[in-house]
Design an enzyme around this catalytic site. Structure first.
Site, PDB file in Angstrom:
ATOM      1  N   PRO A 279       0.843  -1.207   0.000  1.00  7.39           N
ATOM      2  CA  PRO A 279       0.000   0.000   0.000  1.00  7.39           C
ATOM      3  C   PRO A 279       0.872   1.250   0.000  1.00  7.39           C
ATOM      4  O   PRO A 279       1.840   1.336   0.754  1.00  7.39           O
ATOM      5  CB  PRO A 279      -0.785  -0.128   1.305  1.00  7.39           C
ATOM      6  CG  PRO A 279       0.086  -0.963   2.193  1.00  7.39           C
ATOM      7  CD  PRO A 279       0.816  -1.912   1.290  1.00  7.39           C
TER       8      PRO A 279
ATOM      9  N   CYS B  13       0.303   5.486  -0.113  1.00  8.32           N
ATOM     10  CA  CYS B  13      -0.536   6.681  -0.191  1.00  8.32           C
ATOM     11  C   CYS B  13      -0.090   7.553  -1.349  1.00  8.32           C
ATOM     12  O   CYS B  13       1.101   7.842  -1.480  1.00  8.32           O
ATOM     13  CB  CYS B  13      -0.398   7.509   1.081  1.00  8.32           C
ATOM     14  SG  CYS B  13      -1.286   6.832   2.450  1.00  8.32           S
TER      15      CYS B  13
ATOM     16  N   ALA C 246      -3.508   3.292   2.104  1.00 10.32           N
ATOM     17  CA  ALA C 246      -4.222   3.569   3.352  1.00 10.32           C
ATOM     18  C   ALA C 246      -5.457   4.416   3.044  1.00 10.32           C
ATOM     19  O   ALA C 246      -5.361   5.539   2.554  1.00 10.32           O
ATOM     20  CB  ALA C 246      -3.308   4.311   4.315  1.00 10.32           C
TER      21      ALA C 246
ATOM     22  N   TYR D 298       0.578   4.492  13.251  1.00  5.96           N
ATOM     23  CA  TYR D 298      -0.804   4.982  13.175  1.00  5.96           C
ATOM     24  C   TYR D 298      -1.619   4.366  14.319  1.00  5.96           C
ATOM     25  O   TYR D 298      -1.064   3.645  15.158  1.00  5.96           O
ATOM     26  CB  TYR D 298      -1.377   4.711  11.783  1.00  5.96           C
ATOM     27  CG  TYR D 298      -0.592   5.460  10.719  1.00  5.96           C
ATOM     28  CD1 TYR D 298      -0.527   6.860  10.737  1.00  5.96           C
ATOM     29  CD2 TYR D 298       0.131   4.789   9.740  1.00  5.96           C
ATOM     30  CE1 TYR D 298       0.223   7.559   9.794  1.00  5.96           C
ATOM     31  CE2 TYR D 298       0.885   5.483   8.797  1.00  5.96           C
ATOM     32  CZ  TYR D 298       0.935   6.869   8.831  1.00  5.96           C
ATOM     33  OH  TYR D 298       1.677   7.563   7.914  1.00  5.96           O
TER      34      TYR D 298
ATOM     35  N   ARG E  44      -1.564  -5.590   8.634  1.00  4.49           N
ATOM     36  CA  ARG E  44      -0.167  -5.158   8.505  1.00  4.49           C
ATOM     37  C   ARG E  44       0.337  -4.785   9.884  1.00  4.49           C
ATOM     38  O   ARG E  44      -0.328  -4.042  10.611  1.00  4.49           O
ATOM     39  CB  ARG E  44      -0.066  -3.961   7.547  1.00  4.49           C
ATOM     40  CG  ARG E  44       1.367  -3.572   7.286  1.00  4.49           C
ATOM     41  CD  ARG E  44       1.522  -2.577   6.156  1.00  4.49           C
ATOM     42  NE  ARG E  44       2.355  -3.161   5.116  1.00  4.49           N
ATOM     43  CZ  ARG E  44       3.123  -2.455   4.296  1.00  4.49           C
ATOM     44  NH1 ARG E  44       3.145  -1.147   4.351  1.00  4.49           N
ATOM     45  NH2 ARG E  44       3.869  -3.049   3.395  1.00  4.49           N
TER      46      ARG E  44
HETATM   47  C1  LIG Z   1       4.886   6.866  -1.417  1.00  6.26           C
HETATM   48  C2  LIG Z   1       4.702   5.874  -0.312  1.00  6.26           C
HETATM   49  C3  LIG Z   1       3.487   5.777   0.330  1.00  6.26           C
HETATM   50  C4  LIG Z   1       3.279   4.808   1.322  1.00  6.26           C
HETATM   51  N1  LIG Z   1       2.042   4.667   1.877  1.00  6.26           N
HETATM   52  C5  LIG Z   1       1.786   3.616   2.697  1.00  6.26           C
HETATM   53  C6  LIG Z   1       0.458   3.312   3.077  1.00  6.26           C
HETATM   54  O1  LIG Z   1      -0.517   3.899   2.613  1.00  6.26           O
HETATM   55  N2  LIG Z   1       0.292   2.294   3.958  1.00  6.26           N
HETATM   56  C7  LIG Z   1       1.341   1.549   4.429  1.00  6.26           C
HETATM   57  O2  LIG Z   1       1.135   0.642   5.235  1.00  6.26           O
HETATM   58  N3  LIG Z   1       2.604   1.787   4.020  1.00  6.26           N
HETATM   59  C8  LIG Z   1       2.839   2.778   3.143  1.00  6.26           C
HETATM   60  N4  LIG Z   1       4.090   2.958   2.645  1.00  6.26           N
HETATM   61  C9  LIG Z   1       5.141   1.964   2.974  1.00  6.26           C
HETATM   62  C10 LIG Z   1       5.199   0.878   1.880  1.00  6.26           C
HETATM   63  O3  LIG Z   1       4.011   0.115   1.836  1.00  6.26           O
HETATM   64  C11 LIG Z   1       6.382  -0.080   2.096  1.00  6.26           C
HETATM   65  O4  LIG Z   1       6.174  -0.759   3.307  1.00  6.26           O
HETATM   66  C12 LIG Z   1       7.713   0.655   2.144  1.00  6.26           C
HETATM   67  O5  LIG Z   1       7.813   1.559   1.059  1.00  6.26           O
HETATM   68  C13 LIG Z   1       8.894  -0.329   2.106  1.00  6.26           C
HETATM   69  O6  LIG Z   1       8.856  -1.112   0.948  1.00  6.26           O
HETATM   70  P1  LIG Z   1       9.786  -0.753  -0.332  1.00  6.26           P
HETATM   71  O7  LIG Z   1      11.201  -0.729   0.143  1.00  6.26           O
HETATM   72  O8  LIG Z   1       9.502  -1.898  -1.293  1.00  6.26           O
HETATM   73  O9  LIG Z   1       9.344   0.566  -0.867  1.00  6.26           O
HETATM   74  C14 LIG Z   1       4.335   3.947   1.696  1.00  6.26           C
HETATM   75  C15 LIG Z   1       5.581   4.079   1.074  1.00  6.26           C
HETATM   76  C16 LIG Z   1       5.759   5.005   0.067  1.00  6.26           C
HETATM   77  C17 LIG Z   1       7.093   5.070  -0.637  1.00  6.26           C
END
Ligand SMILES: Cc1cc2nc3c(=O)[nH]c(=O)nc-3n(C[C@H](O)[C@H](O)[C@H](O)COP(=O)(O)O)c2cc1C
Length: 378
Positions: free
Chosen positions: A32, A34, A68, A201, A247
């Site tokens: 996920p 945002c 989210a 959160y 999560r």
């Molecule tokens: C732009 C952006 C928005 C994110 N929004 C959420 C979110 O809405 N909910 C959530 O649980 N994690 C959110 N995350 C965390 C990601 O889901 C993920 O756990 C994190 O980026 C690590 O994974 P990655 O290294 O593959 O990016 C967000 C990360 C990024 C970069």
């Protein structure tokens, strides 16, 4: 030569008795993320979301988890968050559902499962959307912000809002809002909902001793600190028939933070409350004074530990965080205790990563979820 891996083998999410099992076409999920793009400040899906999530589904992931999505306006991280809540005007509620239904259709059009992360941002709510040119930290009331809530009355950081502690009635209201959001998610056609229990959160604020010093039944013991998780999960089970995920932040990265043992107990209790189908293992989110040692696979040991503890349960366990290489992903899902990988930023850079990964690992294009319209591109 083709690499032997389960990365492109289907994966089944458990369902309620009488409901057909839900199959994901491979073990690559969209984490996920945002997008802070609900421009009308009303939680509504915009054309951007349809394009964005449709593109991610066309890229070959098996489950596209929509960002989210707040269960009530107070629980938004920013005014630009998506929402699924009961509006005063039923026409507005129907419009929220209709927007998500179009989003679900865009994901299903490419053969992916559609999930939505249901969230309440707690004391980290009411911040500026983190896009260039915006302010940072808490958005003041006179600029469109609102009063935030949490387990206690201490801001999580100097630039975050002053929370109002939730009363037991307030907690009941949040639980009811999760249930209603899940009902609306079902009406929109989502296959899966994920309860957001991570990243500082609201639910994580209740779970962590760093942020929950309550002395009532929602804070006076580790089990009390995840009571709200169980109440949310049970309420969501009442209104959503499909698989439910959770999560978690498995660590606060400081010794005084939540213990892995408590996180595992929490997951087990949530499973008892809702027949949990999936746990997605992240970490962090409560501001601490030291940097988190983020590096390749840095959260994987938490997923392995949780997967090992749940080895007898029919619960999908996914690892997330800095997983960017096809061979890395293949090794992870071939681990006994990890079933899938959730990918975030790499998919923003390269939405077709899953198909590229399959090619890199030696699969034939016919074995990969290439949309027929794009078949000549591969
Ligand atoms: C732009 C952006 C928005 C994110 N929004 C959420 C979110 O809405 N909910 C959530 O649980 N994690 C959110 N995350 C965390 C990601 O889901 C993920 O756990 C994190 O980026 C690590 O994974 P990655 O290294 O593959 O990016 C967000 C990360 C990024 C970069």
């Amino acid at each position: 030569m083709a690499v032997m891996t389960t990365l492109f083998e289907p994966l089944t999410f458990r369902t309620q008795p009488g409901i057909p099992a839900l199959e994901a076409r491979n073990r690559i999920f969209v984490a996920p993320m945002c997008m802070y793009s609900a421009t009308g400040q009303d939680g509504q899906v915009q054309p951007f979301h349809i394009q964005h999530y449709g593109t991610l589904a066309a890229g070959g992931a098996s489950l596209v988890l929509v960002e989210a999505t707040a269960v009530n306006p107070v629980g938004r991280i920013s005014p630009a968050d998506l929402g699924l809540w009961e509006c005063e005007d039923p026409v507005a509620t129907a419009a929220l559902v209709e927007g998500h239904r179009r989003l679900v259709d865009a994901i299903h059009a490419h053969g992916a499962l559609a999930g939505v992360q249901l969230a309440h941002a707690g004391a980290k709510a009411s911040t500026y959307p983190p896009h260039p040119g915006n302010g940072t930290g808490v958005m003041p009331l006179d600029q469109g912000g609102w009063t935030v809530v949490g387990p206690g009355d201490t801001p999580l950081a100097a630039n975050l809002g002053l929370p109002q502690p939730l009363t037991s009635d307030g907690i009941r209201g949040v639980v009811a809002d999760f249930a209603r959001a899940a009902e609306l998610a079902e009406a929109a056609g989502y296959d899966i909902v994920q309860i957001h229990g991570a990243h500082g959160y609201l639910l994580h604020e209740f779970l962590s001793p760093l942020t929950n010093t309550r002395t009532d039944g929602y804070g006076d013991s580790p089990a009390s600190r995840y009571r709200i998780h169980c109440e949310v999960a049970a309420a969501v089970r009442e209104t959503f028939t499909g698989p439910i995920g959770l999560r978690v932040s498995a660590s606060d990265w400081v010794p005084e933070g939540v213990s892995l043992e408590t996180v595992i107990d929490c997951v087990r209790a949530v499973d008892d409350a809702c027949a949990l189908a999936w746990v997605d293992v992240s970490s962090g989110g409560i501001p601490i004074d030291q940097p988190i040692p983020a590096a390749k696979n840095y959260q994987v040991p938490f997923a392995q530990a949780i997967g090992a503890a749940l080895a007898e349960e029919d619960i999908v366990v996914s690892a997330v965080g800095m997983i960017t290489d096809p061979h890395q992903a293949a090794i992870l899902v071939d681990d006994d205790h990890i079933d899938a990988v959730s990918l975030g930023r790499v998919l923003l850079r390269e939405p077709t990563w899953p198909i590229h990964a399959g090619m890199t690992l030696g699969l034939h294009p016919s074995e990969l979820p290439i949309p027929p319209q794009y078949e000549r591109g591969w």
